[in-house]
Scaffold this motif. Structure first.
Motif, PDB file in Angstrom:
ATOM      1  N   SER A   1       0.829  -1.217   0.000  1.00 49.79           N
ATOM      2  CA  SER A   1       0.000   0.000   0.000  1.00 49.79           C
ATOM      3  C   SER A   1       0.858   1.258   0.000  1.00 49.79           C
ATOM      4  O   SER A   1       0.554   2.231  -0.691  1.00 49.79           O
ATOM      5  N   LEU A   2       1.955   1.226   0.775  1.00 45.03           N
ATOM      6  CA  LEU A   2       2.840   2.385   0.872  1.00 45.03           C
ATOM      7  C   LEU A   2       3.499   2.676  -0.475  1.00 45.03           C
ATOM      8  O   LEU A   2       3.548   3.835  -0.924  1.00 45.03           O
ATOM      9  N   ILE A   3       3.994   1.642  -1.143  1.00 45.81           N
ATOM     10  CA  ILE A   3       4.635   1.830  -2.458  1.00 45.81           C
ATOM     11  C   ILE A   3       3.628   2.371  -3.461  1.00 45.81           C
ATOM     12  O   ILE A   3       3.888   3.341  -4.174  1.00 45.81           O
ATOM     13  N   ARG A   4       2.453   1.738  -3.522  1.00 45.82           N
ATOM     14  CA  ARG A   4       1.451   2.130  -4.506  1.00 45.82           C
ATOM     15  C   ARG A   4       0.954   3.558  -4.264  1.00 45.82           C
ATOM     16  O   ARG A   4       0.727   4.311  -5.220  1.00 45.82           O
ATOM     17  N   GLU A   5       0.802   3.935  -3.009  1.00 41.90           N
ATOM     18  CA  GLU A   5       0.337   5.298  -2.704  1.00 41.90           C
ATOM     19  C   GLU A   5       1.349   6.344  -3.168  1.00 41.90           C
ATOM     20  O   GLU A   5       0.976   7.377  -3.745  1.00 41.90           O
ATOM     21  N   GLN A   6       2.636   6.067  -2.945  1.00 42.89           N
ATOM     22  CA  GLN A   6       3.652   7.033  -3.352  1.00 42.89           C
ATOM     23  C   GLN A   6       3.773   7.108  -4.871  1.00 42.89           C
ATOM     24  O   GLN A   6       3.957   8.183  -5.436  1.00 42.89           O
ATOM     25  N   VAL A   7       3.664   5.962  -5.547  1.00 42.42           N
ATOM     26  CA  VAL A   7       3.674   5.970  -7.008  1.00 42.42           C
ATOM     27  C   VAL A   7       2.485   6.751  -7.545  1.00 42.42           C
ATOM     28  O   VAL A   7       2.615   7.572  -8.460  1.00 42.42           O
ATOM     29  N   ASP A   8       1.302   6.527  -6.969  1.00 41.32           N
ATOM     30  CA  ASP A   8       0.094   7.231  -7.406  1.00 41.32           C
ATOM     31  C   ASP A   8       0.260   8.737  -7.272  1.00 41.32           C
ATOM     32  O   ASP A   8      -0.097   9.500  -8.173  1.00 41.32           O
ATOM     33  N   ASN A   9       0.773   9.183  -6.139  1.00 39.42           N
ATOM     34  CA  ASN A   9       0.938  10.625  -5.897  1.00 39.42           C
ATOM     35  C   ASN A   9       1.868  11.260  -6.919  1.00 39.42           C
ATOM     36  O   ASN A   9       1.608  12.352  -7.425  1.00 39.42           O
ATOM     37  N   GLN A  10       2.976  10.577  -7.221  1.00 42.40           N
ATOM     38  CA  GLN A  10       3.970  11.132  -8.137  1.00 42.40           C
ATOM     39  C   GLN A  10       3.465  11.112  -9.583  1.00 42.40           C
ATOM     40  O   GLN A  10       3.650  12.067 -10.339  1.00 42.40           O
ATOM     41  N   LEU A  11       2.802  10.016  -9.978  1.00 44.26           N
ATOM     42  CA  LEU A  11       2.382   9.890 -11.370  1.00 44.26           C
ATOM     43  C   LEU A  11       1.172  10.757 -11.711  1.00 44.26           C
ATOM     44  O   LEU A  11       0.932  11.036 -12.893  1.00 44.26           O
ATOM     45  N   GLU A  12       0.431  11.173 -10.714  1.00 46.82           N
ATOM     46  CA  GLU A  12      -0.712  12.043 -10.987  1.00 46.82           C
ATOM     47  C   GLU A  12      -0.263  13.336 -11.655  1.00 46.82           C
ATOM     48  O   GLU A  12      -0.895  13.832 -12.595  1.00 46.82           O
ATOM     49  N   VAL A  13       0.855  13.896 -11.186  1.00 46.34           N
ATOM     50  CA  VAL A  13       1.394  15.124 -11.785  1.00 46.34           C
ATOM     51  C   VAL A  13       1.810  14.858 -13.229  1.00 46.34           C
ATOM     52  O   VAL A  13       1.537  15.653 -14.130  1.00 46.34           O
ATOM     53  N   LEU A  14       2.479  13.734 -13.456  1.00 45.00           N
ATOM     54  CA  LEU A  14       2.929  13.369 -14.807  1.00 45.00           C
ATOM     55  C   LEU A  14       1.738  13.247 -15.758  1.00 45.00           C
ATOM     56  O   LEU A  14       1.780  13.727 -16.892  1.00 45.00           O
ATOM     57  N   ARG A  15       0.674  12.610 -15.299  1.00 43.13           N
ATOM     58  CA  ARG A  15      -0.515  12.442 -16.146  1.00 43.13           C
ATOM     59  C   ARG A  15      -1.110  13.802 -16.516  1.00 43.13           C
ATOM     60  O   ARG A  15      -1.481  14.031 -17.675  1.00 43.13           O
ATOM     61  N   ARG A  16      -1.225  14.687 -15.543  1.00 45.22           N
ATOM     62  CA  ARG A  16      -1.827  16.006 -15.814  1.00 45.22           C
ATOM     63  C   ARG A  16      -0.994  16.800 -16.805  1.00 45.22           C
ATOM     64  O   ARG A  16      -1.532  17.494 -17.663  1.00 45.22           O
ATOM     65  N   LEU A  17       0.338  16.714 -16.686  1.00 43.81           N
ATOM     66  CA  LEU A  17       1.215  17.511 -17.544  1.00 43.81           C
ATOM     67  C   LEU A  17       1.252  17.001 -18.980  1.00 43.81           C
ATOM     68  O   LEU A  17       1.272  17.791 -19.927  1.00 43.81           O
ATOM     69  N   TYR A  18       1.271  15.678 -19.150  1.00 43.67           N
ATOM     70  CA  TYR A  18       1.600  15.144 -20.468  1.00 43.67           C
ATOM     71  C   TYR A  18       0.569  14.212 -21.101  1.00 43.67           C
ATOM     72  O   TYR A  18       0.576  14.026 -22.305  1.00 43.67           O
ATOM     73  N   LEU A  19      -0.301  13.587 -20.294  1.00 43.24           N
ATOM     74  CA  LEU A  19      -1.060  12.472 -20.844  1.00 43.24           C
ATOM     75  C   LEU A  19      -2.560  12.693 -20.963  1.00 43.24           C
ATOM     76  O   LEU A  19      -3.200  12.109 -21.836  1.00 43.24           O
ATOM     77  N   ALA A  20      -3.137  13.503 -20.066  1.00 41.99           N
ATOM     78  CA  ALA A  20      -4.594  13.610 -19.995  1.00 41.99           C
ATOM     79  C   ALA A  20      -5.141  12.185 -19.830  1.00 41.99           C
ATOM     80  O   ALA A  20      -4.777  11.490 -18.910  1.00 41.99           O
ATOM     81  N   GLN A  21      -5.974  11.727 -20.767  1.00 39.94           N
ATOM     82  CA  GLN A  21      -6.523  10.373 -20.671  1.00 39.94           C
ATOM     83  C   GLN A  21      -5.863   9.402 -21.652  1.00 39.94           C
ATOM     84  O   GLN A  21      -6.353   8.288 -21.858  1.00 39.94           O
ATOM     85  N   GLN A  22      -4.763   9.803 -22.259  1.00 39.45           N
ATOM     86  CA  GLN A  22      -4.097   8.946 -23.242  1.00 39.45           C
ATOM     87  C   GLN A  22      -3.362   7.794 -22.560  1.00 39.45           C
ATOM     88  O   GLN A  22      -2.804   7.953 -21.474  1.00 39.45           O
TER      89      GLN A  22
END
Length: 515
Positions: free
Chosen positions: A187-208
């Motif tokens: 849970s700890l690993i997945r939560e930290q990955v989720d937090n970090q990748l959310e920024v990446l998705r907003r900047l570059y991916l949208a829903q792609q």
């Protein structure tokens, strides 16, 4: 050209590695030895900010042994790089001096962007496999001890990159400090990955979705080539196969995993963290396939040496990737592509016509292109302080393929294009640039100032430009029937600075087309 024996040394976060290569134009690059020593420099750095004396002495002992091995192979050249564990210590300079005096070997500390670019070169050296994978939307996930770099490609062009504080040693130390259960670790690993990748998705991916992932790491990549894994294709995992692998990791103890794969319990723990991270990244990015080419930093170091010494030739255009990454930054800060394209035409015409005067090379020409494309990005923050804001944007963004010094040169060109240029005695208190780098800034800033003065309007006033140097006068001819009174009137102070730098006076001429 004669065959060269080359040694690449990686002073990494959790091990010291050296690979010996035989390099020749005919046979290419062939690995002939791989020596590794486990030592967790990153544990000290990430916990205390310093590497303790005992670990430094151990590093020196290992490097002395590396030196003896290099002698036995009659190595022609070597390169040793330190990464985040040394880069982030408070006593970096002292440690490097102790290593040099204690071993006779020089270790250079590279920036994060330089390190990732070397890994990227090692991947690109795989040729057709790499080119085939990045035809679809792809992410390179480069997992280190201190951080993870995710670089996104769309139709073989680099569109963005971000450094995430998700290194294996950092995550392990957090997990151990919190003393959580096995399910809590997940849970700890997945939560930290989720937090970090959310920024990446907003900047570059949208829903792609990202179709493919290319993995660079020291754990999962190696395991994917083991016969025990029974994979359909060595080095490749489908999304479902990755899920199955992670479930198997969760069910067994670290001792059982270690016995099954023939690795240490400590490596089994880090392998588990890597698997959980990669599985979650695949899920968030909606990826279908994972490819682990099995490359490491040493491979990138060797390819860089071979490329610079013209021992091998890579087909991939890395400069194109650098330009694509900068274009993405410019778009994010709403740069004007039409104006930048015209400015680039003018700036390169001036640069190319002045080769005998400025003495700069292709790499500086590339920096000029980058400066033109980022010239207006500071306007996104402030219309009245464009240069300073542009400087801050460039220094705050990773540009894969540029060294830290090159990024600082680029930032200063953009800054002083909009401000009075400071002489070295005044500038050196604000920068780490040496005199040679300062002169590059001065010369490219002089070209950019004239260019920016000539292309004043966001509506292009001319369709073509040429430049010709004769004696001490540079004639810049623009093809236009429009009124250029504003441009010529505002150019004088910029022309003065250009003449001060090059001892050449730029003169603007109009070439009118009569219909």
């Amino acid at each position: 050209m004669a065959t060269k024996i080359f040694a690449a040394i990686d002073v990494g976060s959790y091990e010291l590695a050296m690979k010996i290569y035989e390099i020749s134009p005919k046979a290419g690059l062939r690995e002939i030895d791989d020596i590794r020593h486990r030592i967790e420099l990153g544990t000290d750095t990430y916990n205390t900010g310093k590497i303790n004396r005992q670990r430094v002495e151990e590093v020196c002992d290992v490097l002395r042994r590396f030196g003896e091995i290099m002698k036995s192979y009659q190595v022609d050249a070597y390169k040793a790089y330190g990464t985040s564990a040394i880069r982030e210590t408070e006593n970096t300079t002292i440690i490097l001096d102790m290593i040099r005096s204690g071993t006779g070997l020089s270790v250079d500390v590279i920036s994060n962007s330089e390190q990732r670019f070397l890994d990227y070169k090692a991947i690109a050296s795989k040729g057709e496999s790499f080119e085939e994978v990045i035809k679809k939307r792809t992410a390179i996930v480069d997992v280190g001890g201190g951080s993870t770099q995710i670089s996104l490609f769309d139709r073989d062009a680099l569109v963005g990159t971000q450094n995430l504080r998700l290194g294996l040693l950092r995550l392990r130390e957090r997990i151990l400090a919190m003393q959580v259960t096995r399910s809590g670790q997940m849970s700890l690993i997945r939560e930290q990955v989720d937090n970090q990748l959310e920024v990446l998705r907003r900047l570059y991916l949208a829903q792609q979705k990202v179709n493919n992932i290319i993995l660079v790491d020291d754990y999962l990549s190696l395991v994917m080539r083991r016969e025990q894994m029974h994979l359909k294709s060595s080095g490749f995992l489908t999304r479902e196969e990755c899920h199955k692998l992670v479930r198997r990791m969760r069910e067994g103890s670290f001792g059982e995993i270690a016995d099954f794969l023939g690795i240490s319990d400590e490596n089994a723990f880090l392998l588990y963290i890597s698997c959980e991270m990669v599985d979650r990244i695949m899920e968030i990015l909606d990826s279908d396939m994972l490819w682990a080419p099995g490359v490491c930093l040493c491979d990138g170091i060797a390819y860089e040496y071979a490329e610079k010494n013209r021992l091998i030739k890579l087909d991939h255009n890395f400069e194109k990737d650098i330009l694509a990454g900068v274009d993405n930054i410019a778009r994010r800060f709403h740069g004007n592509e039409q104006r930048s394209a015209l400015m680039e035409q003018v700036a390169l015409a001036i640069f190319d016509s002045m080769k005998k005067i400025h003495g700069l090379k292709f790499r500086e020409r590339l920096l000029l292109q980058l400066a033109v494309r980022l010239n207006d990005c500071g306007k996104y923050i402030s219309m009245s302080n464009v240069g300073e804001c542009g400087y801050s944007i460039i220094m705050a963004n990773e540009i894969i393929g540029l060294s830290h010094i090159e990024r600082e040169i680029l930032a200063n060109i953009v800054k002083y294009n909009r401000a009075d240029f400071e002489y070295y005695s005044a500038m050196r208190s604000q920068t780490t640039l040496d005199r040679a780098a300062y002169l590059i800034v001065a010369k490219l800033t002089a070209i950019l100032k004239v260019t920016n003065g000539l292309v004043r309007s966001y509506r292009p006033k001319f369709s073509g430009v040429s430049a010709r140097l004769r004696d001490r006068e540079l004639t810049i001819v623009v093809d236009t029937n429009e009124d250029m009174t504003l441009e010529t009137g505002l150019l004088e102070p910029k022309e003065d600075f250009f003449e001060e730098v090059f001892n050449v006076r730029p003169v603007i001429r109009q070439k009118r087309t009569y219909q």
